[in-house]
Design a protein around this motif. Structure first.
Motif, PDB file in Angstrom:
ATOM      1  N   ILE A   7      -1.119  -3.428  -5.253  1.00 27.22           N
ATOM      2  CA  ILE A   7      -1.293  -2.101  -4.057  1.00 27.22           C
ATOM      3  C   ILE A   7      -1.749  -0.739  -4.429  1.00 27.22           C
ATOM      4  O   ILE A   7      -1.169  -0.305  -4.639  1.00 27.22           O
ATOM      5  N   THR A   8      -3.554  -0.103  -3.862  1.00 27.70           N
ATOM      6  CA  THR A   8      -4.010   0.945  -4.248  1.00 27.70           C
ATOM      7  C   THR A   8      -2.579   1.648  -3.060  1.00 27.70           C
ATOM      8  O   THR A   8      -2.531   1.437  -2.238  1.00 27.70           O
ATOM      9  N   ALA A   9      -2.529   2.738  -4.334  1.00 26.10           N
ATOM     10  CA  ALA A   9      -1.757   4.233  -3.711  1.00 26.10           C
ATOM     11  C   ALA A   9      -2.317   4.649  -2.708  1.00 26.10           C
ATOM     12  O   ALA A   9      -3.168   5.636  -2.222  1.00 26.10           O
ATOM     13  N   GLY A  10      -0.867   5.009  -0.969  1.00 26.79           N
ATOM     14  CA  GLY A  10      -1.610   5.734  -0.456  1.00 26.79           C
ATOM     15  C   GLY A  10      -2.417   5.063   0.794  1.00 26.79           C
ATOM     16  O   GLY A  10      -2.600   5.467   1.775  1.00 26.79           O
ATOM     17  N   VAL A  11      -2.725   3.351   0.622  1.00 30.08           N
ATOM     18  CA  VAL A  11      -3.845   2.738   1.633  1.00 30.08           C
ATOM     19  C   VAL A  11      -2.707   2.299   3.014  1.00 30.08           C
ATOM     20  O   VAL A  11      -3.629   1.808   3.877  1.00 30.08           O
ATOM     21  N   LEU A  12      -1.656   1.953   1.848  1.00 26.57           N
ATOM     22  CA  LEU A  12      -0.332   1.320   3.412  1.00 26.57           C
ATOM     23  C   LEU A  12       0.541   2.121   3.894  1.00 26.57           C
ATOM     24  O   LEU A  12       1.431   3.564   2.931  1.00 26.57           O
ATOM     25  N   THR A  13       0.940   1.816   5.175  1.00 29.98           N
ATOM     26  CA  THR A  13       2.299   3.288   6.216  1.00 29.98           C
ATOM     27  C   THR A  13       2.335   2.201   7.000  1.00 29.98           C
ATOM     28  O   THR A  13       2.204   1.084   7.180  1.00 29.98           O
ATOM     29  N   GLU A  14       3.927   2.651   6.190  1.00 36.54           N
ATOM     30  CA  GLU A  14       4.833   1.222   7.196  1.00 36.54           C
ATOM     31  C   GLU A  14       4.733   1.522   8.380  1.00 36.54           C
ATOM     32  O   GLU A  14       4.869   2.609   8.866  1.00 36.54           O
ATOM     33  N   SER A  15       4.748   0.393   9.368  1.00 36.47           N
ATOM     34  CA  SER A  15       4.167  -0.079  10.687  1.00 36.47           C
ATOM     35  C   SER A  15       5.919  -0.314  11.431  1.00 36.47           C
ATOM     36  O   SER A  15       6.610  -0.254  10.935  1.00 36.47           O
ATOM     37  N   PRO A  16       6.127  -0.208  12.810  1.00 33.39           N
ATOM     38  CA  PRO A  16       7.342  -0.305  13.547  1.00 33.39           C
ATOM     39  C   PRO A  16       7.679  -1.289  14.186  1.00 33.39           C
ATOM     40  O   PRO A  16       8.070  -2.070  14.172  1.00 33.39           O
ATOM     41  N   THR A  17       6.450  -1.949  13.771  1.00 34.81           N
ATOM     42  CA  THR A  17       5.941  -3.755  14.699  1.00 34.81           C
ATOM     43  C   THR A  17       7.501  -4.372  13.900  1.00 34.81           C
ATOM     44  O   THR A  17       7.700  -4.155  12.633  1.00 34.81           O
ATOM     45  N   ALA A  18       8.576  -4.696  14.675  1.00 34.66           N
ATOM     46  CA  ALA A  18       9.152  -6.005  13.710  1.00 34.66           C
ATOM     47  C   ALA A  18       9.514  -7.299  14.764  1.00 34.66           C
ATOM     48  O   ALA A  18       8.773  -7.752  15.033  1.00 34.66           O
ATOM     49  N   TYR A  19       9.543  -8.265  12.834  1.00 29.22           N
ATOM     50  CA  TYR A  19       9.722  -9.313  12.647  1.00 29.22           C
ATOM     51  C   TYR A  19      10.636  -9.885  12.118  1.00 29.22           C
ATOM     52  O   TYR A  19      11.038  -9.527  10.650  1.00 29.22           O
ATOM     53  N   THR A  20      11.471 -11.369  12.814  1.00 23.91           N
ATOM     54  CA  THR A  20      11.598 -12.295  11.563  1.00 23.91           C
ATOM     55  C   THR A  20      11.088 -13.889  11.520  1.00 23.91           C
ATOM     56  O   THR A  20      11.246 -14.029  12.837  1.00 23.91           O
ATOM     57  N   CYS A  21      10.899 -13.920  10.760  1.00 23.89           N
ATOM     58  CA  CYS A  21      10.375 -15.080  10.477  1.00 23.89           C
ATOM     59  C   CYS A  21      11.681 -16.330   9.691  1.00 23.89           C
ATOM     60  O   CYS A  21      12.905 -15.724   9.242  1.00 23.89           O
ATOM     61  N   PRO A  22      11.258 -17.099  11.237  1.00 25.29           N
ATOM     62  CA  PRO A  22      12.761 -17.516  11.075  1.00 25.29           C
ATOM     63  C   PRO A  22      13.244 -18.478   9.517  1.00 25.29           C
ATOM     64  O   PRO A  22      14.191 -18.777   9.193  1.00 25.29           O
ATOM     65  N   TRP A  23      12.260 -18.002   8.541  1.00 25.86           N
ATOM     66  CA  TRP A  23      12.276 -19.628   7.211  1.00 25.86           C
ATOM     67  C   TRP A  23      12.144 -18.378   6.165  1.00 25.86           C
ATOM     68  O   TRP A  23      12.683 -18.300   5.007  1.00 25.86           O
ATOM     69  N   LYS A  24      11.617 -17.454   6.271  1.00 25.77           N
ATOM     70  CA  LYS A  24      11.276 -16.198   4.939  1.00 25.77           C
ATOM     71  C   LYS A  24      12.301 -14.867   5.470  1.00 25.77           C
ATOM     72  O   LYS A  24      12.396 -14.518   4.252  1.00 25.77           O
ATOM     73  N   GLY A  25      12.855 -14.427   6.349  1.00 29.32           N
ATOM     74  CA  GLY A  25      12.634 -13.277   7.235  1.00 29.32           C
ATOM     75  C   GLY A  25      12.672 -12.017   7.141  1.00 29.32           C
ATOM     76  O   GLY A  25      11.438 -12.693   8.543  1.00 29.32           O
ATOM     77  N   ALA A  26      13.618 -11.230   6.968  1.00 33.44           N
ATOM     78  CA  ALA A  26      13.338 -10.350   7.691  1.00 33.44           C
ATOM     79  C   ALA A  26      11.609 -10.480   7.617  1.00 33.44           C
ATOM     80  O   ALA A  26      11.541  -9.362   5.703  1.00 33.44           O
ATOM     81  N   CYS A  27      10.744  -9.360   7.824  1.00 29.60           N
ATOM     82  CA  CYS A  27       9.030  -8.760   7.561  1.00 29.60           C
ATOM     83  C   CYS A  27       8.380  -7.399   7.824  1.00 29.60           C
ATOM     84  O   CYS A  27       9.578  -6.830   9.492  1.00 29.60           O
ATOM     85  N   GLN A  28       8.409  -6.537   7.082  1.00 29.78           N
ATOM     86  CA  GLN A  28       7.872  -4.674   7.026  1.00 29.78           C
ATOM     87  C   GLN A  28       6.686  -5.400   7.537  1.00 29.78           C
ATOM     88  O   GLN A  28       5.706  -5.716   6.509  1.00 29.78           O
ATOM     89  N   TYR A  29       6.088  -4.792   8.339  1.00 29.84           N
ATOM     90  CA  TYR A  29       4.334  -4.448   9.191  1.00 29.84           C
ATOM     91  C   TYR A  29       4.512  -2.663   8.177  1.00 29.84           C
ATOM     92  O   TYR A  29       4.618  -1.955   8.203  1.00 29.84           O
ATOM     93  N   TYR A  30       2.865  -2.943   7.699  1.00 30.24           N
ATOM     94  CA  TYR A  30       2.326  -2.323   7.553  1.00 30.24           C
ATOM     95  C   TYR A  30       1.235  -1.849   7.811  1.00 30.24           C
ATOM     96  O   TYR A  30       0.232  -2.931   8.261  1.00 30.24           O
ATOM     97  N   SER A  31       0.473  -0.489   8.076  1.00 33.67           N
ATOM     98  CA  SER A  31      -0.946  -0.298   8.786  1.00 33.67           C
ATOM     99  C   SER A  31      -1.462   0.574   7.674  1.00 33.67           C
ATOM    100  O   SER A  31      -1.266   0.858   7.095  1.00 33.67           O
ATOM    101  N   VAL A  32      -3.167  -0.036   8.043  1.00 38.96           N
ATOM    102  CA  VAL A  32      -3.975   0.428   6.731  1.00 38.96           C
ATOM    103  C   VAL A  32      -4.508   2.259   7.376  1.00 38.96           C
ATOM    104  O   VAL A  32      -4.613   2.589   8.271  1.00 38.96           O
TER     105      VAL A  32
END
Length: 101
Positions: A32-57
């Protein structure tokens, strides 16, 4: 392969280093290119993969694309087994981001 938003390279890695899950390419964290993504507050949990962290560009302090990427930082062990590879922290991108070889 590259993940591009317009002409901005968000990630770049060899195809052999990526993981393909449900039609999405997941890029290793180090690609991942440094500095292009920042954590998003959007919450989601996939039933088979688990908790997801979203990022904004971002470009500097300006958000360019909200929730354009996501990662499973600690996927369920059963998901790793199902995929056949440890994809912890690997980043996938929304359709607005073009993934090219």
């Amino acid at each position: 392969m590259q993940a591009l938003l317009g002409t901005t390279v968000l990630a770049e890695a060899e195809e052999a280093d990526l993981v393909r899950i449900e039609g999405n390419w997941y890029f290793p964290p180090a690609s991942i290119t440094a500095g292009v993504l920042t954590e998003s507050p959007t919450a989601y949990t996939c039933p088979w993969k688990g908790a997801c962290q979203y990022y904004s560009v971002v470009d500097g302090d300006a958000v360019q694309q909200v929730d354009a990427a996501w990662a499973y930082l600690t996927p369920f062990p059963s998901a790793i087994e199902r995929v056949g590879s440890d994809f912890s922290g690997y980043v996938a991108f929304s359709p607005q981001v073009k993934v090219v070889s």
